[in-house]
Write a protein that holds these residues in place. Structure first.
Motif, PDB file in Angstrom:
ATOM      1  N   PHE A 207       9.415 -36.927   5.317  1.00 25.43           N
ATOM      2  CA  PHE A 207       9.074 -35.615   4.782  1.00 25.43           C
ATOM      3  C   PHE A 207       7.707 -35.043   5.477  1.00 25.43           C
ATOM      4  N   GLU A 208       6.609 -36.167   5.589  1.00 25.77           N
ATOM      5  CA  GLU A 208       5.421 -35.783   6.166  1.00 25.77           C
ATOM      6  C   GLU A 208       5.634 -35.368   7.786  1.00 25.77           C
ATOM      7  N   LEU A 209       6.374 -36.318   8.389  1.00 22.74           N
ATOM      8  CA  LEU A 209       6.726 -36.069   9.936  1.00 22.74           C
ATOM      9  C   LEU A 209       7.436 -34.698  10.263  1.00 22.74           C
ATOM     10  N   GLN A 210       8.659 -34.339   9.188  1.00 21.13           N
ATOM     11  CA  GLN A 210       9.073 -32.976   9.266  1.00 21.13           C
ATOM     12  C   GLN A 210       8.300 -31.747   9.179  1.00 21.13           C
ATOM     13  N   ASN A 211       7.363 -32.222   8.054  1.00 20.44           N
ATOM     14  CA  ASN A 211       6.363 -30.965   7.787  1.00 20.44           C
ATOM     15  C   ASN A 211       5.103 -30.702   8.662  1.00 20.44           C
ATOM     16  N   ASN A 212       5.016 -31.809   9.644  1.00 25.39           N
ATOM     17  CA  ASN A 212       4.070 -31.324  10.957  1.00 25.39           C
ATOM     18  C   ASN A 212       4.502 -30.762  11.978  1.00 25.39           C
ATOM     19  N   ARG A 213       5.698 -30.220  11.997  1.00 23.05           N
ATOM     20  CA  ARG A 213       6.335 -29.582  13.050  1.00 23.05           C
ATOM     21  C   ARG A 213       5.858 -28.221  13.123  1.00 23.05           C
ATOM     22  N   GLY A 214       5.255 -27.606  12.507  1.00 28.03           N
ATOM     23  CA  GLY A 214       4.760 -26.281  12.534  1.00 28.03           C
ATOM     24  C   GLY A 214       5.791 -25.300  11.675  1.00 28.03           C
ATOM     25  N   ALA A 215       6.540 -25.826  11.017  1.00 26.82           N
ATOM     26  CA  ALA A 215       7.189 -24.835  10.404  1.00 26.82           C
ATOM     27  C   ALA A 215       6.381 -24.017   9.161  1.00 26.82           C
ATOM     28  N   ALA A 216       6.988 -22.918   8.792  1.00 25.59           N
ATOM     29  CA  ALA A 216       6.323 -21.862   7.954  1.00 25.59           C
ATOM     30  C   ALA A 216       6.125 -22.564   6.458  1.00 25.59           C
ATOM     31  N   LEU A 217       5.605 -23.494   6.193  1.00 26.90           N
ATOM     32  CA  LEU A 217       5.590 -24.163   4.911  1.00 26.90           C
ATOM     33  C   LEU A 217       4.197 -23.500   4.305  1.00 26.90           C
ATOM     34  N   THR A 218       4.282 -23.406   3.110  1.00 23.58           N
ATOM     35  CA  THR A 218       3.088 -23.004   2.244  1.00 23.58           C
ATOM     36  C   THR A 218       2.140 -24.297   2.519  1.00 23.58           C
ATOM     37  N   ASN A 219       0.641 -23.950   2.037  1.00 25.56           N
ATOM     38  CA  ASN A 219      -0.232 -25.092   1.937  1.00 25.56           C
ATOM     39  C   ASN A 219       0.206 -26.017   0.811  1.00 25.56           C
ATOM     40  N   MET A 220       0.540 -25.716  -0.178  1.00 27.30           N
ATOM     41  CA  MET A 220       0.986 -26.550  -1.319  1.00 27.30           C
ATOM     42  C   MET A 220       1.985 -27.525  -0.878  1.00 27.30           C
ATOM     43  N   GLU A 221       2.906 -27.160   0.018  1.00 25.22           N
ATOM     44  CA  GLU A 221       3.932 -27.976   0.520  1.00 25.22           C
ATOM     45  C   GLU A 221       3.601 -29.000   1.503  1.00 25.22           C
ATOM     46  N   LYS A 222       2.684 -28.494   2.329  1.00 27.81           N
ATOM     47  CA  LYS A 222       1.794 -29.404   3.322  1.00 27.81           C
ATOM     48  C   LYS A 222       1.143 -30.447   2.607  1.00 27.81           C
ATOM     49  N   LEU A 223       0.492 -30.139   1.731  1.00 26.68           N
ATOM     50  CA  LEU A 223      -0.352 -31.092   1.115  1.00 26.68           C
ATOM     51  C   LEU A 223       0.395 -31.857   0.248  1.00 26.68           C
ATOM     52  N   LYS A 224       1.566 -31.588  -0.277  1.00 28.38           N
ATOM     53  CA  LYS A 224       2.514 -32.416  -0.936  1.00 28.38           C
ATOM     54  C   LYS A 224       2.784 -33.317  -0.044  1.00 28.38           C
ATOM     55  N   SER A 225       3.685 -33.025   1.011  1.00 31.94           N
ATOM     56  CA  SER A 225       4.053 -34.028   1.915  1.00 31.94           C
ATOM     57  C   SER A 225       3.031 -34.954   2.467  1.00 31.94           C
ATOM     58  N   PHE A 226       1.730 -34.394   2.762  1.00 31.14           N
ATOM     59  CA  PHE A 226       0.639 -35.282   3.246  1.00 31.14           C
ATOM     60  C   PHE A 226       0.421 -36.294   2.109  1.00 31.14           C
ATOM     61  N   PHE A 227       0.180 -35.837   0.946  1.00 34.01           N
ATOM     62  CA  PHE A 227      -0.025 -37.055  -0.063  1.00 34.01           C
ATOM     63  C   PHE A 227       1.004 -37.940  -0.443  1.00 34.01           C
ATOM     64  N   MET A 228       2.292 -37.459  -0.043  1.00 34.80           N
ATOM     65  CA  MET A 228       3.492 -38.732  -0.243  1.00 34.80           C
ATOM     66  C   MET A 228       3.482 -39.581   0.909  1.00 34.80           C
ATOM     67  N   TYR A 229       3.030 -39.154   1.978  1.00 36.68           N
ATOM     68  CA  TYR A 229       2.835 -40.193   3.220  1.00 36.68           C
ATOM     69  C   TYR A 229       1.624 -40.985   2.816  1.00 36.68           C
TER      70      TYR A 229
END
Length: 587
Positions: A207-229
């Motif tokens: 999830f963290e690797l996918q969300n680091n691809r530059g997709a149009a995610l919200t900051n909430m989603e980016k932070l969520k995936s970062f915390f999970m990783y």
């Protein structure tokens, strides 16, 4: 971790297979530009020979071959299912109108088993193929799975689902049946790469690797995936699964709350609330991005405990925002809403909810102090920037409202832009066109109406002032050289002096609330006629009391002396109403 390439048909073609979008994921968010791209790509590919590729699908295996949670790809899967519903509905309609089709198309439609396709893509027996986030499931099942359009959307994501179906219904109805059959065949043969993960820790990592691809995610989603990783990285081996699950459950609660908040207040989005939360607890109004959250985590000792505490506090903030959006019984909060809540008000409210009991005297004093702060800021409308001046006050507020009020009073009087002197100068100067003018005059009306009166209401009844406007009692100079009527301070030429125009015409003392129709009807009338209309047609006491301020000498007149008298009354009211001293308690 398993990789496999499947066609769309192979992905869905299993009687027991179901895909679940976990509630901590974002709800359906695609809009017309996304749907248009989806359809354009399909139409283009339908004319070519090569297979169409629909991207990667990241799944967490719950029960192999039967149940999967969608980690990445939920927007594409949901859109694909909605599109299939619209397409199969069109085929059903055109099957019943075969006289309008050529023989080849008739044969192709006759060979298509639409009922079978519905079991593949929508529901097989009791197995529903796609489950959206929990709070949208009933609506999605009714609209798409059961093919029943007679249900009204409640959430933003449900409205998008409805709009997506209506978009595809319209676009597909305009396309020839032969081309639609080509699109359908191309879509079923479309390739999807499925990545199947076992367990929460692998899901968190990917999830963290996918969300680091530059997709149009919200900051909430980016932070969520970062915390999970980070949970995967820093948790003890035997606690990884439980720690990631703990975060998932907290985010599940947050997203359910967020869905309610969006319905109540369209302007409050998840990234806005995250921003206000970080301003409240990290760097105040200097906070800019989630990189500062990551920096704070790096500086912490027990990183797992830090993440848990942060997300738990974030959950509390979202709960409080839900309560805030539904609280319509607090007069002080209503006042802040009416004057127009600036963004910087929310970090103070977040800390207020943390340290104070809602609707307590202290909480209400906090709201009153914030209302004074907002009023002064909007009155002055300075480019100097208030947030930087009060940042330390925010970060040092831990529940002592009296200390906060005294700090605000001191700081604002140190900064000329928002001081008592500047407020007096603004209220005593040109006020016409000021953003707080309507609010000021409503609050003045409240003060002269007495107990039980609330802005917009009188004795429990709504005050109806249609198309509310500001009236110049001494009228503005009429167009086309027309003379000003009698009863006003004009020279022999029937015009105001330059001093009167500059000093009196647009002052508070010459302005009052009035309906548009009333304002239009009195226009450039004599003061006697205006005064009669204020007395006979008035809803507001501020109209009726104009007679008390008028100059009785030489016939009732509205001149500079009358304006000065009313100005003095309004200024006295304003300086008292928006002064911090009224909130400071003497020990």
């Amino acid at each position: 971790m398993q990789f496999s390439k499947k066609t769309v048909l192979e992905l869905f073609d299993s009687s027991q297979k179901t895909f679940v979008i976990p509630v901590y994921q974002r709800a359906y968010s695609w809009e017309e530009s996304n749907w248009n791209t989806f359809l354009s790509d399909l139409c283009e590919q339908a004319e070519g020979e090569n297979n169409y590729f629909y991207g990667n699908l990241l799944l967490e295996t719950i029960a192999r071959g039967r149940q999967y949670e969608v980690i990445d790809g939920q927007q594409r899967l949901t859109t694909l299912t909605i599109f299939m519903r619209s397409l199969l509905n069109i085929f059903t309609e055109r099957k019943n109108l075969q006289e309008q089709l050529d023989e080849t198309t008739k044969q192709q439609l006759a060979e298509m088993d639409i009922a079978q396709r519905e079991t593949i893509y929508f529901k097989n027996g009791g197995t529903i193929k796609l489950h959206p986030v929990e709070y949208d499931e009933v609506y999605f099942n009714t609209l798409i799975i059961d093919n029943n359009p007679n249900i009204q959307p409640d959430s933003i994501s449900q409205k998008r689902m409805k709009a997506a179906k209506e978009f595809f219904d319209k676009k597909l109805s305009e396309i020839d049946t032969g081309i639609l059959l080509k699109i359908f065949a191309k879509l079923e043969a479309t390739d999807i790469t499925c990545i199947e993960l076992d367990g929460k820790k692998d899901s968190a990592l990917m999830f963290e690797l996918q969300n680091n691809r530059g997709a149009a995610l919200t900051n909430m989603e980016k932070l969520k995936s970062f915390f999970m990783y980070q949970m995967y990285v820093y948790s003890d081996k035997d606690e990884i699964e439980s720690n990631v699950k703990y975060l998932a459950q907290l985010y599940e609660k947050i997203y359910i709350i967020l869905n309610d908040i969006k319905d109540e207040n369209q302007s409050l989005q998840e990234d806005s609330i995250l921003l206000y939360h970080c301003q409240a607890y990290l760097n105040g109004f200097n906070y800019r991005s989630i990189d500062e959250v990551k920096t704070a985590l790096k500086k912490s000792g027990d990183k797992v405990a830090w993440i848990k505490a942060f997300v738990l506090e974030l959950d509390t903030t979202f709960k409080n925002f839900k309560q805030l959006s539904k609280n319509h019984r607090n007069d002080a909060l209503d006042d802040i809403r009416r004057i127009g809540s600036p963004a910087w008000i929310y970090p103070f409210l977040i800390r207020g909810y943390k340290y104070l009991e809602e609707n307590s005297d202290n909480f209400n004093d906090l709201l009153r102090a914030l209302e004074i702060l907002v009023f002064r800021d909007k009155l002055v409308n300075s480019r100097a920037g208030l947030e930087g001046r009060i940042n330390w006050i925010l970060l040092n507020f831990i529940g002592d409202v009296q200390a906060l009020i005294k700090s605000l009073k001191q700081k604002l009087n140190e900064e000329y832009h928002w001081s008592d002197l500047r407020m007096k100068a603004e209220l005593d100067g040109v006020m016409y066109g000021d953003s707080v003018l309507h609010y000021f005059l409503w609050k003045y009306e409240e003060s002269i109406q007495g107990k039980g009166y609330k802005i917009g209401y009188l004795n429990g009844q709504t005050i109806k002032i249609l198309d509310e406007e500001i009236e110049h009692i001494s009228p503005v100079t009429p167009p086309n050289g027309e003379s000003i009527k009698t009863g006003y301070e004009v020279g022999l030429d029937g015009k105001y002096t330059q001093e009167f125009t500059e000093k009196y015409l647009n002052r508070l003392g010459n302005l009052l609330l009035i309906s548009k129709s009333h304002n239009s009807s009195i226009g450039n009338q004599s003061f006697d006629d205006k005064l009669d209309s204020y007395t006979n047609r008035n809803i507001l006491l501020q109209q009726k009391e104009i007679r008390d301020f008028a100059n009785p000498l030489g016939g009732i007149r509205w001149d500079s002396a009358a304006i000065d008298r009313r100005q003095s009354r309004l200024l006295e009211f304003g300086l008292k109403k928006w002064n911090f001293d009224q909130l400071i308690k003497i020990p």
